[in-house]
Design a protein around this motif. Structure first.
Motif, PDB file in Angstrom:
ATOM      1  N   SER A  38       4.220   9.951  -9.723  1.00 31.29           N
ATOM      2  CA  SER A  38       3.562  10.262 -10.983  1.00 31.29           C
ATOM      3  C   SER A  38       3.051  11.701 -10.984  1.00 31.29           C
ATOM      4  N   SER A  39       2.474  12.115  -9.876  1.00 35.89           N
ATOM      5  CA  SER A  39       1.978  13.488  -9.751  1.00 35.89           C
ATOM      6  C   SER A  39       3.131  14.486  -9.834  1.00 35.89           C
ATOM      7  N   MET A  40       4.238  14.165  -9.180  1.00 35.83           N
ATOM      8  CA  MET A  40       5.409  15.043  -9.226  1.00 35.83           C
ATOM      9  C   MET A  40       5.980  15.126 -10.633  1.00 35.83           C
TER      10      MET A  40
ATOM     11  N   GLN B 264       0.831  -1.201   0.000  1.00 42.12           N
ATOM     12  CA  GLN B 264       0.000   0.000   0.000  1.00 42.12           C
ATOM     13  C   GLN B 264       0.867   1.254   0.000  1.00 42.12           C
ATOM     14  N   THR B 265       1.943   1.231   0.770  1.00 42.14           N
ATOM     15  CA  THR B 265       2.861   2.370   0.807  1.00 42.14           C
ATOM     16  C   THR B 265       3.513   2.575  -0.558  1.00 42.14           C
ATOM     17  N   VAL B 266       3.944   1.496  -1.190  1.00 36.50           N
ATOM     18  CA  VAL B 266       4.568   1.581  -2.512  1.00 36.50           C
ATOM     19  C   VAL B 266       3.581   2.141  -3.538  1.00 36.50           C
ATOM     20  N   THR B 267       2.324   1.682  -3.480  1.00 39.05           N
ATOM     21  CA  THR B 267       1.310   2.190  -4.396  1.00 39.05           C
ATOM     22  C   THR B 267       1.106   3.686  -4.196  1.00 39.05           C
TER      23      THR B 267
ATOM     24  N   LEU C 168       3.267   5.827  -2.951  1.00 39.90           N
ATOM     25  CA  LEU C 168       4.472   6.525  -3.408  1.00 39.90           C
ATOM     26  C   LEU C 168       4.515   6.622  -4.932  1.00 39.90           C
ATOM     27  N   ARG C 169       4.076   5.573  -5.620  1.00 41.98           N
ATOM     28  CA  ARG C 169       4.045   5.616  -7.082  1.00 41.98           C
ATOM     29  C   ARG C 169       3.102   6.704  -7.570  1.00 41.98           C
TER      30      ARG C 169
END
Length: 102
Positions: A46-48, A36-39, A41-42
């Motif tokens: 992507s937003s960044m 869940q944390t990895v998702t 962060l992805r």
């Protein structure tokens, strides 16, 4: 009592099995949390990336505009335009004088 299973051995094996099952459950839970944390962060990355792309496009656009203004305000260009303007003013003055004579 050599052929029989000792009660202490049974308790020890049972305790060991319970420990393995508990550790497995904890590992499964932590694995789920990490996923869940990895998702999350992805999604943030992507937003960044999108924001960085937009900022780069804006910067490129501003650079292009600045370069165009710099070319327009170049001393050589300004000198040429001033000479052209002076020539046109001289021609207008000459035409005015010609009109007044007629």
């Amino acid at each position: 009592m050599e052929g029989s299973i000792d009660l202490r051995l049974v308790i020890t094996i049972s305790t060991l099995l319970v420990s393995v099952v508990a550790a497995s459950a904890i590992a499964r839970y932590q694995s789920r949390e990490l996923m869940q944390t990895v998702t999350g962060l992805r999604k943030e990355i992507s937003s960044m990336d999108l924001r960085v792309d937009r900022a780069e496009m804006s910067a490129a656009s501003l650079k292009q505009r600045t370069d165009m203004l710099a070319r327009m305000a170049a001393p050589e260009v300004l000198e040429l335009r001033h000479r052209e303007t002076a020539s046109m003013l001289k021609d207008i003055e000459h035409l005015k004088q010609s009109m007044e004579r007629s």
